[in-house]
Design a protein around this motif. Structure first.
Motif, PDB file in Angstrom:
ATOM      1  N   SER A 145     -32.651  43.028  70.692  1.00  0.00           N
ATOM      2  CA  SER A 145     -31.255  42.799  70.314  1.00  0.00           C
ATOM      3  C   SER A 145     -30.346  43.879  70.893  1.00  0.00           C
ATOM      4  O   SER A 145     -29.215  43.601  71.289  1.00  0.00           O
ATOM      5  CB  SER A 145     -31.122  42.744  68.792  1.00  0.00           C
ATOM      6  OG  SER A 145     -31.621  43.926  68.214  1.00  0.00           O
ATOM      7  N   ILE A 146     -30.857  45.096  70.972  1.00  0.00           N
ATOM      8  CA  ILE A 146     -30.059  46.186  71.525  1.00  0.00           C
ATOM      9  C   ILE A 146     -29.991  46.056  73.043  1.00  0.00           C
ATOM     10  O   ILE A 146     -28.962  46.323  73.666  1.00  0.00           O
ATOM     11  CB  ILE A 146     -30.667  47.547  71.133  1.00  0.00           C
ATOM     12  CG1 ILE A 146     -30.867  47.624  69.624  1.00  0.00           C
ATOM     13  CG2 ILE A 146     -29.800  48.677  71.626  1.00  0.00           C
ATOM     14  CD1 ILE A 146     -29.597  47.511  68.843  1.00  0.00           C
ATOM     15  N   ALA A 163     -29.886  43.398  74.712  1.00  0.00           N
ATOM     16  CA  ALA A 163     -28.846  42.426  75.044  1.00  0.00           C
ATOM     17  C   ALA A 163     -27.469  43.070  75.002  1.00  0.00           C
ATOM     18  O   ALA A 163     -26.622  42.821  75.864  1.00  0.00           O
ATOM     19  CB  ALA A 163     -28.915  41.237  74.081  1.00  0.00           C
ATOM     20  N   GLN A 164     -27.233  43.909  74.004  1.00  0.00           N
ATOM     21  CA  GLN A 164     -25.927  44.583  73.906  1.00  0.00           C
ATOM     22  C   GLN A 164     -25.675  45.449  75.135  1.00  0.00           C
ATOM     23  O   GLN A 164     -24.583  45.444  75.706  1.00  0.00           O
ATOM     24  CB  GLN A 164     -25.880  45.485  72.670  1.00  0.00           C
ATOM     25  CG  GLN A 164     -25.895  44.758  71.342  1.00  0.00           C
ATOM     26  CD  GLN A 164     -25.927  45.746  70.186  1.00  0.00           C
ATOM     27  OE1 GLN A 164     -25.888  46.954  70.385  1.00  0.00           O
ATOM     28  NE2 GLN A 164     -26.010  45.240  68.979  1.00  0.00           N
ATOM     29  N   ASN A 192     -25.006  43.432  78.246  1.00  0.00           N
ATOM     30  CA  ASN A 192     -23.630  42.938  78.229  1.00  0.00           C
ATOM     31  C   ASN A 192     -22.652  44.043  78.595  1.00  0.00           C
ATOM     32  O   ASN A 192     -21.689  43.830  79.331  1.00  0.00           O
ATOM     33  CB  ASN A 192     -23.281  42.380  76.842  1.00  0.00           C
ATOM     34  CG  ASN A 192     -23.929  41.039  76.593  1.00  0.00           C
ATOM     35  OD1 ASN A 192     -24.470  40.420  77.500  1.00  0.00           O
ATOM     36  ND2 ASN A 192     -23.870  40.583  75.358  1.00  0.00           N
ATOM     37  N   SER A 223     -25.609  38.689  71.802  1.00  0.00           N
ATOM     38  CA  SER A 223     -26.381  39.785  71.220  1.00  0.00           C
ATOM     39  C   SER A 223     -26.171  39.811  69.717  1.00  0.00           C
ATOM     40  O   SER A 223     -25.181  39.306  69.203  1.00  0.00           O
ATOM     41  CB  SER A 223     -25.954  41.108  71.833  1.00  0.00           C
ATOM     42  OG  SER A 223     -24.606  41.342  71.528  1.00  0.00           O
ATOM     43  N   ILE A 224     -27.113  40.400  69.018  1.00  0.00           N
ATOM     44  CA  ILE A 224     -26.942  40.598  67.578  1.00  0.00           C
ATOM     45  C   ILE A 224     -26.100  41.863  67.425  1.00  0.00           C
ATOM     46  O   ILE A 224     -26.502  42.921  67.897  1.00  0.00           O
ATOM     47  CB  ILE A 224     -28.297  40.792  66.880  1.00  0.00           C
ATOM     48  CG1 ILE A 224     -29.215  39.616  67.179  1.00  0.00           C
ATOM     49  CG2 ILE A 224     -28.099  40.948  65.387  1.00  0.00           C
ATOM     50  CD1 ILE A 224     -30.585  39.747  66.544  1.00  0.00           C
ATOM     51  N   PRO A 225     -24.959  41.781  66.775  1.00  0.00           N
ATOM     52  CA  PRO A 225     -24.125  42.972  66.648  1.00  0.00           C
ATOM     53  C   PRO A 225     -24.774  44.009  65.741  1.00  0.00           C
ATOM     54  O   PRO A 225     -25.713  43.702  65.011  1.00  0.00           O
ATOM     55  CB  PRO A 225     -22.833  42.431  66.017  1.00  0.00           C
ATOM     56  CG  PRO A 225     -23.265  41.210  65.276  1.00  0.00           C
ATOM     57  CD  PRO A 225     -24.409  40.626  66.044  1.00  0.00           C
ATOM     58  N   GLY A 226     -24.269  45.212  65.796  1.00  0.00           N
ATOM     59  CA  GLY A 226     -24.702  46.234  64.845  1.00  0.00           C
ATOM     60  C   GLY A 226     -25.939  46.981  65.269  1.00  0.00           C
ATOM     61  O   GLY A 226     -26.423  46.860  66.388  1.00  0.00           O
ATOM     62  N   GLN A 227     -26.439  47.773  64.334  1.00  0.00           N
ATOM     63  CA  GLN A 227     -27.559  48.663  64.604  1.00  0.00           C
ATOM     64  C   GLN A 227     -28.812  48.213  63.886  1.00  0.00           C
ATOM     65  O   GLN A 227     -28.738  47.499  62.886  1.00  0.00           O
ATOM     66  CB  GLN A 227     -27.202  50.083  64.098  1.00  0.00           C
ATOM     67  CG  GLN A 227     -26.054  50.715  64.839  1.00  0.00           C
ATOM     68  CD  GLN A 227     -26.377  50.898  66.275  1.00  0.00           C
ATOM     69  OE1 GLN A 227     -27.470  51.296  66.643  1.00  0.00           O
ATOM     70  NE2 GLN A 227     -25.428  50.573  67.139  1.00  0.00           N
ATOM     71  N   PRO A 228     -29.985  48.641  64.355  1.00  0.00           N
ATOM     72  CA  PRO A 228     -31.215  48.323  63.634  1.00  0.00           C
ATOM     73  C   PRO A 228     -31.143  48.884  62.213  1.00  0.00           C
ATOM     74  O   PRO A 228     -30.456  49.874  61.985  1.00  0.00           O
ATOM     75  CB  PRO A 228     -32.307  49.039  64.432  1.00  0.00           C
ATOM     76  CG  PRO A 228     -31.686  49.442  65.708  1.00  0.00           C
ATOM     77  CD  PRO A 228     -30.224  49.483  65.533  1.00  0.00           C
ATOM     78  N   SER A 283     -29.480  56.136  67.151  1.00  0.00           N
ATOM     79  CA  SER A 283     -30.581  55.240  67.483  1.00  0.00           C
ATOM     80  C   SER A 283     -30.727  55.158  69.004  1.00  0.00           C
ATOM     81  O   SER A 283     -29.887  55.647  69.744  1.00  0.00           O
ATOM     82  CB  SER A 283     -30.269  53.848  66.938  1.00  0.00           C
ATOM     83  OG  SER A 283     -29.174  53.300  67.665  1.00  0.00           O
ATOM     84  N   GLN A 326     -27.766  53.547  70.722  1.00  0.00           N
ATOM     85  CA  GLN A 326     -26.591  54.418  70.721  1.00  0.00           C
ATOM     86  C   GLN A 326     -26.747  55.543  71.733  1.00  0.00           C
ATOM     87  O   GLN A 326     -25.805  55.899  72.436  1.00  0.00           O
ATOM     88  CB  GLN A 326     -26.385  54.998  69.320  1.00  0.00           C
ATOM     89  CG  GLN A 326     -25.897  53.978  68.315  1.00  0.00           C
ATOM     90  CD  GLN A 326     -25.915  54.529  66.900  1.00  0.00           C
ATOM     91  OE1 GLN A 326     -26.824  55.239  66.512  1.00  0.00           O
ATOM     92  NE2 GLN A 326     -24.894  54.190  66.144  1.00  0.00           N
ATOM     93  N   ARG A 339     -25.512  42.423  59.779  1.00  0.00           N
ATOM     94  CA  ARG A 339     -25.442  41.905  61.148  1.00  0.00           C
ATOM     95  C   ARG A 339     -25.403  40.382  61.200  1.00  0.00           C
ATOM     96  O   ARG A 339     -25.440  39.795  62.281  1.00  0.00           O
ATOM     97  CB  ARG A 339     -26.657  42.386  61.952  1.00  0.00           C
ATOM     98  CG  ARG A 339     -26.876  43.881  61.870  1.00  0.00           C
ATOM     99  CD  ARG A 339     -28.219  44.279  62.428  1.00  0.00           C
ATOM    100  NE  ARG A 339     -28.183  44.382  63.884  1.00  0.00           N
ATOM    101  CZ  ARG A 339     -29.234  44.631  64.635  1.00  0.00           C
ATOM    102  NH1 ARG A 339     -30.418  44.787  64.080  1.00  0.00           N
ATOM    103  NH2 ARG A 339     -29.135  44.715  65.948  1.00  0.00           N
TER     104      ARG A 339
END
Lengths: 334, 298, 329
Positions: A197-198, A200-201, A204, C279-284, A165, A168, C299
């Motif tokens: 959401s990604i 933000a990851q 971080n 953050s929201i963990p994991g993948q879409p 994705s 990733q 998630r």
């Protein structure tokens, strides 16, 4: 956070970059000067280890051009760029390769920043192998270590980018950049193409890496909130110039340049208060015809006569906080 | 698959079936085309190469008493005006045509790919030189070129090889150069530069593999074109010399008898068409397989 | 389960819309039992990340879902008629006249080989049956209305001669030319600079105020939705996770996904302190391979066994503010 402003690792000194325009035959007969696009009109900045400098601007501001000049993907027409004690612009091929080992760039589009034909393993280990930082036997350990550091499972090593994705892929790009153990990373809109959401990851992750590896980072973005999240200092760019710079908290709570004020006002807020009028009217002037005086004058609601004549010099409005404006209105944000 | 269920229960059964069918057929279709094409080509190649083992010997054996025989079990494609078995001639001719097609195409591809990639990457004088050479070669009348070469080398296959090679590389060069111009701006190429890789590495390891796709797809139709070119040359009396069997030569020799012994020209012609379709299908299948991002699909 | 909505005064009612996609990789549902309604003068936001189905939902309204997608279930009621069953000709009447749409990338939505004038007057002539001279005059008026300076001069230009902001204004001008009752906006400002985005959203707001036009705004930007929409529907994996008044949803989100999304948005506060975001963990989600029950399970910080069984229907007991998660709040 040990920031040592006296020993900046990267120093950009007054760089200018022009792109040639085309003059028609008639123009040439009339002896009109060749039109040229002014991309950078005197940009200076410094960066130390363990600090993040945010570069903010809209399209045409020159932030990406600045980044590309720093890594010498483009060469400025005037000015100098020093990295450590090495002159980036004058460096020969070997020295340039050394510099590039130490200063890495992370690009915006996760869908085109990885070679689609290479596995993750190859992509990450290639730089280290080519530069001789690791031997073939050590490459696998390096891959494992880097994947862990960027938060990816070891199993992705065998995959190609198309199986990953956007988030990733961006992590792989970061791992690839870290493979050379750089001291500076330039992130050119590195999270702009990612979902919230990604994003933000990844933000971080950047925060962790900066802290753990004592990285210096130039973080380029067009969204103020993203800049605010990571940057210690910020430079606001408009039409090829820096118009305001300083510690992020200071600049964002007490901006003194009308453009910064407009950016802050235009930024969508979660609180949902609707405004009556847009923060900034008009469009950015053409970079082929930079306005005389302060380049922001035609869109500025504080503009005075002086602003159409003289290019404003920098004023230190508070320690370390500079603004290039004649009026310097107080735009205190609540 | 759990897709049968929506959050509210089953979706209309016929809709689900329709969607499934479409998904499966799309997946199958791209696989079918590729394998169909590969089979045809393999068949043609194997038959040509193993002709003597299959009992087809001596394509040039003249047998005047057996001239003009229509297709039968003994002579699958019939016989020509000199009583030679046409099927055998087609098989042996296949060796010449197929090898001609493959060699000229892939040699041209390699030359054109390298020149085009360098021209596109470095630009400037190199680009101008290569592109003008391309223009020159493409606009030059082909037959005149071949005649000139044949005058030097003498008639025969050798001249045909040289002539086609001189012209073929140009299309690959132009194609590759255009793609390289776009590729240069891709962020993974910029990344390769900022990672400190040498220019040669950026070109050879990172760029060229990504330039192969369109060249390979194009090469499939190019093989057919080159075979047809050889056929045309033989037809005109350039190319191979009689009695060497070559598909175009066979067709040319049978032209006089088109209305009486139609099988002499027509059946070898059909073979060319079939082989052409085979290469075309492989090209289609490859295009699907290689995709836009180096892959996708089943 | 019968989901007929009691409200009969809504301008547009979407009931159980389900859109399937089928290609070589498999079958998936891009939109799964979407229920929405929008009233006159209201702005509804469809908020979600990429792949959540917000664009597909919008396109279904006008029947322009691209192949290999197709609408496989549901009704879209517009003024009493089901748009999904309308014959092609009638649908063409609705498009661009009663319901208009503007898209994300103004560069590719304007035809590069036609002048601005050609493109605006085309709509006026075909949709409103205007004559050339009237159309020209109206085009100038429209451009002025959307804030383009020197409109008469700009008419003769080609799209590439104008900036992104200008092009988007032109697209808006074309869309509102027929005074539609509903405007569909698919990420209209995502490709624009922040200050230009601000201008365009402002323009849309004033146009809405003037004409009472309703709008459905699709965006992935939480702030944009918060500032411009009366109601919002939060979408994930093709389903609506939460729905309600924008102020209510933003202030007290009920669904774990919405909470995660709002917490993950960086803000201008605490600038420079580098506080990690939640953050929201994991993948879409992979739409071709969703778990049974709620798609957010992998998630979700509140996941439990019962999540595999819930029908994931929007809780209709609270029409003001509803969430698809029965376990939280």
């Amino acid at each position: 956070m040990a920031i040592d402003p006296d020993h900046p690792v990267l120093k950009v000194d007054n760089i200018y970059k022009y792109y040639g325009g085309k003059s028609t035959l008639i123009d040439r007969i009339q002896r009109k000067p060749k039109p040229r696009l002014v991309a950078l009109d005197g940009i200076s900045l410094t960066l130390s280890r363990n600090e993040v400098l945010g570069l903010v601007g809209e399209s045409g501001s020159g932030k990406t051009t600045t980044a590309r000049c720093i890594v010498r993907l483009e060469v400025p027409d005037r000015g100098s760029i020093t990295f450590g004690d090495r002159d980036v612009l004058a460096a020969d091929t070997e020295t340039l390769r050394h510099i590039r080992r130490d200063m890495q760039m992370i690009y915006q589009d996760p869908y085109s920043s990885l070679n689609p034909r290479m596995t993750v393993r190859s992509a990450i280990s290639e730089p280290a192998l080519i530069h001789g930082l690791v031997e073939k036997e050590g490459a696998e350990d390096l891959v494992r270590e880097l994947l862990e550091r960027v938060g990816l499972p070891y199993t992705v090593a065998n995959l190609r980018p198309r199986a990953l994705s956007g988030g990733q892929r961006q992590r792989v790009a970061i791992a690839r950049a870290l493979a050379l153990k750089p001291s500076v990373i330039i992130a050119d809109e590195a999270v702009s193409a990612l979902d919230v959401s990604i994003q933000a990851q990844i933000l971080n992750l950047f925060g962790e890496l900066i802290r753990d590896l004592r990285l210096g980072m130039i973080f380029i973005a067009h969204q103020l909130s993203v800049i605010a999240q990571l940057s210690d200092r910020v430079a606001i760019m408009y039409l090829g110039r820096i118009v305001e710079s300083g510690p992020t908290a200071d600049v964002f709570t007490r901006p003194r340049h009308p453009y910064t004020g407009a950016l802050l006002e235009a930024h969508p807020h979660l609180s949902g208060e609707k405004k009556q009028a847009p923060a900034l009217k008009g469009e950015i002037p053409s970079p082929y015809a930079i306005p005389k005086g302060c380049r922001f004058n035609i869109r500025c609601r504080f503009a005075e006569e002086k602003c159409f004549e003289i290019d404003p010099p920098p004023t230190e409005v508070s320690p370390g906080h500079y603004a290039w404006c004649h009026v310097l209105p107080d735009l205190h944000q609540s | 698959m759990t897709v049968r269920e929506t959050s509210q229960g089953h979706i209309p059964e016929n809709a689900w079936r329709r969607l499934r069918r479409r998904s499966v057929s799309e997946r199958r279709w791209s696989a079918y085309t590729l394998w169909a094409g590969v089979s045809i080509i393999l068949l043609a190649t194997v038959l040509s190469l193993s002709a003597p083992l299959l009992g087809f010997t001596n394509p040039n054996e003249i047998n005047l008493s057996e001239a003009f025989l229509p297709p039968s079990r003994e002579h699958l494609f019939g016989t020509d005006d000199l009583g030679r078995d046409i099927f055998t001639r087609v098989l042996y001719g296949g060796r010449i045509d197929l090898s001609f097609g493959v060699i000229t195409t892939y040699l041209s591809l390699v030359i054109g790919l390298i020149l085009g990639a360098l021209a596109g990457y470095f630009g400037g004088i190199l680009d101008t030189l290569v592109m003008r050479a391309v223009d020159l070669v493409i606009s030059f009348p082909f037959i005149v070129l071949i005649l000139a070469i044949t005058a030097i080398t003498g008639p025969g296959l050798y001249g045909a090889y040289i002539g086609v090679l001189i012209v073929s590389w140009a299309l690959y060069a132009r194609l590759t150069r255009g793609e390289m111009l776009a590729l240069r701006e891709k962020q993974y190429i910029m990344a390769a530069q900022t990672l400190g890789f040498t220019t040669w590495r950026v070109i050879l390891v990172h760029s060229i593999p990504n330039l192969l796709r369109s060249n390979l797809v194009f090469s499939m139709s190019d093989i057919v074109l080159n075979i047809l070119t050889l056929a045309a040359l033989s037809y005109l009396g350039l190319g191979v010399a009689p009695p060497t069997p070559e598909w175009g030569a066979i067709i040319a020799q049978g032209q006089k008898y088109l209305f009486t012994a139609w099988w002499i020209s027509t059946l070898p012609g059909l073979v060319i068409v079939l082989v052409g379709v085979g290469f075309s299908l492989v090209g289609d299948g490859l295009a699907d397989r290689l995709g836009a991002n180096g892959g996708g699909g089943a | 389960m019968d989901q007929t909505l009691p409200d009969t005064h809504s301008l547009l009612e979407i009931e159980g819309l389900t859109v399937g996609f089928a290609d070589a990789r498999g079958v998936l549902l891009a939109a799964d039992q979407i229920h929405l309604n929008i009233d006159k003068n209201q702005t509804l936001g469809l908020l979600g990340e990429s792949g959540c189905g917000k664009s597909v939902t919008l396109r279904s309204i006008l029947g322009i879902v691209p192949y290999p997608g197709e609408v496989i279930a549901g009704r879209i009621l517009w003024e009493g008629r089901d748009l999904l069953t309308l014959p092609r000709r009638t649908m063409e009447q609705v498009r661009g006249k009663e319901i208009s749409m503007i898209f994300q990338d103004p560069t590719s939505c304007l035809n590069p080989v036609f002048t601005i004038e050609d493109q605006i007057t085309e709509t006026l002539k075909i949709k409103l049956n205007m004559h050339a001279r009237d159309a020209h005059q109206r085009a100038v008026e429209l451009l002025d209305h959307v804030g383009i300076p020197s409109p008469a001069q700009r008419l003769g230009l080609y799209p590439h001669q104008l900036s992104g902001g200008m092009r988007q204004r032109i697209m808006i001008a074309i869309a509102i030319a027929s005074q539609p009752k509903l405007l569909l906006a698919d990420e209209p400002t995502t490709a624009l600079d922040v200050t230009i985005q601000d201008q365009i959203l402002n323009l849309l707001a004033s146009l809405r105020k003037e004409t009472g036009m309703a709008m459905i705004l699709v965006s992935h930007d939480v702030g944009v939705v918060a500032q411009n929409c009366d109601a919002v529907a939060v979408m994930y994996a093709g389903r609506i996770m939460e729905y309600g008044k924008a102020s209510s949803v933003m202030r007290s989100p009920r669904h774990p996904y919405t909470r995660g999304l709002l917490a993950a948005v960086p803000t201008l506060e605490q600038a420079g302190e580098r506080q990690p975001l939640t953050s929201i963990p994991g993948q879409p989600p992979n739409l071709a391979d969703l778990p049974p029950g709620c798609p957010f399970q992998p998630r979700c910080p509140f996941v439990r066994e019962a999540c595999t069984n819930i029908p994931v229907v929007l809780d209709r007991r609270f029409p003001e503010h509803g969430s698809a998660c029965p376990f939280v709040d």
